[in-house]
Motif scaffolding. Structure first.
Motif, mmCIF file in Angstrom:
data_model
loop_
_atom_site.group_PDB
_atom_site.id
_atom_site.type_symbol
_atom_site.label_atom_id
_atom_site.label_comp_id
_atom_site.label_asym_id
_atom_site.label_seq_id
_atom_site.Cartn_x
_atom_site.Cartn_y
_atom_site.Cartn_z
ATOM 1 N N HIS A 99 -14.176 19.584 -37.461
ATOM 2 C CA HIS A 99 -15.010 20.750 -37.163
ATOM 3 C C HIS A 99 -16.469 20.316 -37.035
ATOM 4 O O HIS A 99 -17.121 19.982 -38.014
ATOM 5 C CB HIS A 99 -14.862 21.809 -38.243
ATOM 6 N N GLY A 100 -16.970 20.352 -35.802
ATOM 7 C CA GLY A 100 -18.324 19.889 -35.522
ATOM 8 C C GLY A 100 -19.408 20.838 -35.948
ATOM 9 O O GLY A 100 -20.576 20.459 -36.005
ATOM 10 N N LYS A 101 -19.063 22.105 -36.268
ATOM 11 C CA LYS A 101 -20.096 23.051 -36.684
ATOM 12 C C LYS A 101 -20.721 22.624 -38.010
ATOM 13 O O LYS A 101 -21.798 23.084 -38.374
ATOM 14 C CB LYS A 101 -19.554 24.475 -36.771
ATOM 15 N N THR A 102 -20.032 21.733 -38.745
ATOM 16 C CA THR A 102 -20.608 21.226 -39.988
ATOM 17 C C THR A 102 -21.924 20.513 -39.732
ATOM 18 O O THR A 102 -22.910 20.722 -40.444
ATOM 19 C CB THR A 102 -19.628 20.259 -40.676
ATOM 20 N N SER A 103 -21.957 19.659 -38.716
ATOM 21 C CA SER A 103 -23.148 18.839 -38.477
ATOM 22 C C SER A 103 -23.899 19.219 -37.218
ATOM 23 O O SER A 103 -25.117 19.068 -37.158
ATOM 24 C CB SER A 103 -22.746 17.363 -38.370
ATOM 25 N N MET A 104 -23.211 19.684 -36.200
ATOM 26 C CA MET A 104 -23.782 19.919 -34.865
ATOM 27 C C MET A 104 -24.656 18.733 -34.444
ATOM 28 O O MET A 104 -25.778 18.892 -33.949
ATOM 29 C CB MET A 104 -24.570 21.237 -34.823
ATOM 30 N N ALA A 105 -24.104 17.554 -34.614
ATOM 31 C CA ALA A 105 -24.813 16.309 -34.312
ATOM 32 C C ALA A 105 -23.985 15.512 -33.307
ATOM 33 O O ALA A 105 -22.978 14.896 -33.681
ATOM 34 C CB ALA A 105 -25.035 15.489 -35.578
ATOM 35 N N PRO A 106 -24.359 15.511 -32.026
ATOM 36 C CA PRO A 106 -23.567 14.794 -31.018
ATOM 37 C C PRO A 106 -23.358 13.318 -31.328
ATOM 38 O O PRO A 106 -22.313 12.757 -30.981
ATOM 39 C CB PRO A 106 -24.382 14.992 -29.737
ATOM 40 N N GLN A 107 -24.329 12.678 -31.972
ATOM 41 C CA GLN A 107 -24.127 11.270 -32.342
ATOM 42 C C GLN A 107 -22.936 11.135 -33.282
ATOM 43 O O GLN A 107 -22.144 10.198 -33.167
ATOM 44 C CB GLN A 107 -25.384 10.721 -33.001
ATOM 45 N N LEU A 108 -22.811 12.075 -34.224
ATOM 46 C CA LEU A 108 -21.682 12.034 -35.135
ATOM 47 C C LEU A 108 -20.387 12.419 -34.428
ATOM 48 O O LEU A 108 -19.325 11.869 -34.736
ATOM 49 C CB LEU A 108 -21.932 12.932 -36.341
ATOM 50 N N PHE A 109 -20.449 13.357 -33.471
ATOM 51 C CA PHE A 109 -19.250 13.659 -32.677
ATOM 52 C C PHE A 109 -18.686 12.372 -32.070
ATOM 53 O O PHE A 109 -17.481 12.106 -32.143
ATOM 54 C CB PHE A 109 -19.570 14.631 -31.534
ATOM 55 N N HIS A 110 -19.560 11.597 -31.449
ATOM 56 C CA HIS A 110 -19.097 10.393 -30.765
ATOM 57 C C HIS A 110 -18.627 9.327 -31.750
ATOM 58 O O HIS A 110 -17.698 8.575 -31.446
ATOM 59 C CB HIS A 110 -20.187 9.871 -29.834
ATOM 60 N N ARG A 111 -19.238 9.271 -32.911
ATOM 61 C CA ARG A 111 -18.726 8.341 -33.915
ATOM 62 C C ARG A 111 -17.348 8.773 -34.404
ATOM 63 O O ARG A 111 -16.470 7.941 -34.653
ATOM 64 C CB ARG A 111 -19.708 8.220 -35.084
ATOM 65 N N GLN A 112 -17.130 10.071 -34.527
ATOM 66 C CA GLN A 112 -15.813 10.565 -34.925
ATOM 67 C C GLN A 112 -14.772 10.247 -33.854
ATOM 68 O O GLN A 112 -13.644 9.839 -34.168
ATOM 69 C CB GLN A 112 -15.890 12.067 -35.212
ATOM 70 N N LEU A 113 -15.147 10.422 -32.593
ATOM 71 C CA LEU A 113 -14.224 10.070 -31.515
ATOM 72 C C LEU A 113 -13.928 8.576 -31.519
ATOM 73 O O LEU A 113 -12.782 8.157 -31.294
ATOM 74 C CB LEU A 113 -14.810 10.488 -30.163
ATOM 75 N N ALA A 114 -14.942 7.766 -31.784
ATOM 76 C CA ALA A 114 -14.734 6.317 -31.852
ATOM 77 C C ALA A 114 -13.807 5.941 -32.996
ATOM 78 O O ALA A 114 -13.163 4.884 -32.962
ATOM 79 C CB ALA A 114 -16.074 5.601 -32.000
ATOM 80 N N HIS A 115 -13.743 6.804 -34.011
ATOM 81 C CA HIS A 115 -12.836 6.585 -35.137
ATOM 82 C C HIS A 115 -11.529 7.375 -34.965
ATOM 83 O O HIS A 115 -10.910 7.771 -35.948
ATOM 84 C CB HIS A 115 -13.521 6.951 -36.449
ATOM 85 N N GLY A 116 -11.134 7.591 -33.736
ATOM 86 C CA GLY A 116 -9.807 8.091 -33.453
ATOM 87 C C GLY A 116 -9.634 9.578 -33.303
ATOM 88 O O GLY A 116 -8.506 10.042 -33.111
#
Length: 425
Positions: free
Chosen positions: A82-99
């Motif tokens: 759930h991205g609403k926790t951070s609303m941080a695109p950099q973290l979105f992409h790190r999460q995607l990089a982690h599967g």
């Protein structure tokens, strides 16, 4: 229309100029780009940062990302945090990089942010009935064949509203019927019979396509393992019955989704029991608070606390404030308050005191209240605290921590700041 890639959009974040908009950052950094400031690798404590300043631990952030990647893989779950926790695109992409399969969001604004930064799979954990938002999402689907979007439906009226807004769309909008977590819970359809009526309504229109079922077990009234398991089994049974009824036509997989940050172990256990369906099942977990974890609300209720052999999340936030008043041996005030710290569930936790480059435990110090810009501290005779000291505070509930800071330093254990996380609330 030429669309930016996520990489290009993230690169522009690095080119953003540091200025008065971003609290806590060094005043002498004004005018530098975020990339330039990152390259300087300033120290959080000696590099000109002003208090209060919120920091993310580089090591703990990476640990949490890896741990949930491993957990989802081990339990054969797809993961859409759930991205609403951070609303941080950099973290979105790190999460995607982690599967991660994709990102979960809650409202149209968040979807626009995610799309701007190249997110191709979005699960909207809400019924979407705003005509302007629906038309925009439809245009995104029509112009980008790689974009996948799924959202809740929880009423026949909602289906009718969505259909009216989407007529003329080239691609149908994928939806999942939301099963409510019980009477008195938040959103969702209350009974299986009503779920079937909503599914019938979806089947009757050409603008929507039913792809699965979903819900949020965190809303189960008086949640405990038995009640949460019982609701999850209802959700799984609903998927099975819909499949037997031939309700999933024209799809490649059946979505079964749940998962907040308190009961994802129960989700993993019950989803593992899902019988074989006529199509492959996408078992989609949506926990989001793990990315930073916390020192309060989730500290005792995380599944990793119940099942320690799975690992342990680590609190990644620390809010640094400064002692600005010590009016008595029993009282002190720090310069961080409601504008800086999450307080909706638990008050900040005094952890360490920093003076002249050294740290010691915040023994005998308790945060008892928050004003707009002050933390009220109760101190005992054990407290070693002086005006000018920095105090490190642990925070509860990451969902209301990220939203108070637009640019957050990411610091290594020795205080070296190696990155800055931009948020969009």
């Amino acid at each position: 229309m030429v669309r930016d890639t996520g990489t290009e959009a993230l690169a522009r974040l690095s080119g953003e100029r540091v200025d008065h908009r971003f609290k806590g950052l060094p005043p002498d950094a004004d005018g530098r780009t975020v990339a330039e400031l990152s390259a300087q690798r300033r120290n959080l404590f000696t590099g000109g940062f002003t208090t209060p300043v919120l920091a993310l631990s580089a090591e703990r952030l990476e640990h949490n990302l890896r741990l949930m990647e491993t957990y989802a893989t081990r339990h054969r779950l797809a993961f859409a945090p759930h991205g609403k926790t951070s609303m941080a695109p950099q973290l979105f992409h790190r999460q995607l990089a982690h599967g991660a399969w994709g990102i979960t969001l809650a409202v149209p604004h968040q979807v626009r942010v995610a799309r701007k930064f190249g997110i191709d799979r979005i699960f909207l954990a809400n019924e979407l009935v705003d005509p302007a938002a629906l038309k925009w999402i439809s245009s995104e689907l029509d112009t980008d064949p790689d974009f996948r979007f799924i959202c809740y439906v929880d009423s026949v009226r909602g289906v009718e509203s969505m259909d009216a807004a989407l007529r003329g769309a080239a691609r149908p909008l994928d939806v999942v019927v939301e099963l409510a977590a019980g009477e008195g819970a938040r959103t969702g359809v209350r009974t299986e019979a009503e779920c079937a009526a909503v599914a019938d309504a979806v089947a009757a229109v050409g603008t929507l396509r039913l792809v699965g079922v979903a819900g949020y077990e965190g809303e189960v009234p008086r949640a405990d393992p038995e009640r949460v398991d019982a609701w999850l089994r209802r959700l799984v049974s609903l998927a099975v019955e819909f499949d037997k009824g031939g309700r999933f036509t024209g799809v490649d997989e059946i979505v079964v989704s749940a998962g907040g940050s308190a009961w994802f172990d129960a989700v993993a256990d019950v989803f593992a029991e899902l019988p074989e369906l006529s199509l492959p099942a996408l078992k989609l977990l949506r926990s989001g608070a793990y990315v930073s974890h916390d020192d309060g609300h989730y500290r005792e209720i995380t599944p990793f606390t119940r099942i320690p052999e799975e690992g342990a999340l680590e609190p990644a936030f620390r809010l640094w404030a400064q002692i600005v008043s010590r009016p008595s041996p029993e009282q002190a005030f720090a310069n961080a308050g409601k504008r800086d710290a999450a307080y909706d569930l638990d008050l900040p936790l005094a952890q360490v005191v920093r003076r002249d480059g050294t740290e010691h435990p915040a023994t005998g110090i308790e945060v008892t209240g928050l004003s707009d810009q002050h933390a009220w501290l109760r101190t005992t005779s054990e407290a070693d605290l002086e005006v000018g000291d920095w105090i490190g505070l642990g925070l509860s509930h990451p969902c209301t921590s990220f939203d108070k800071w637009q640019l957050i330093p990411v610091a290594e254990a020795d205080g070296t700041v190696v990155d800055y996380i931009r948020t969009f609330f």
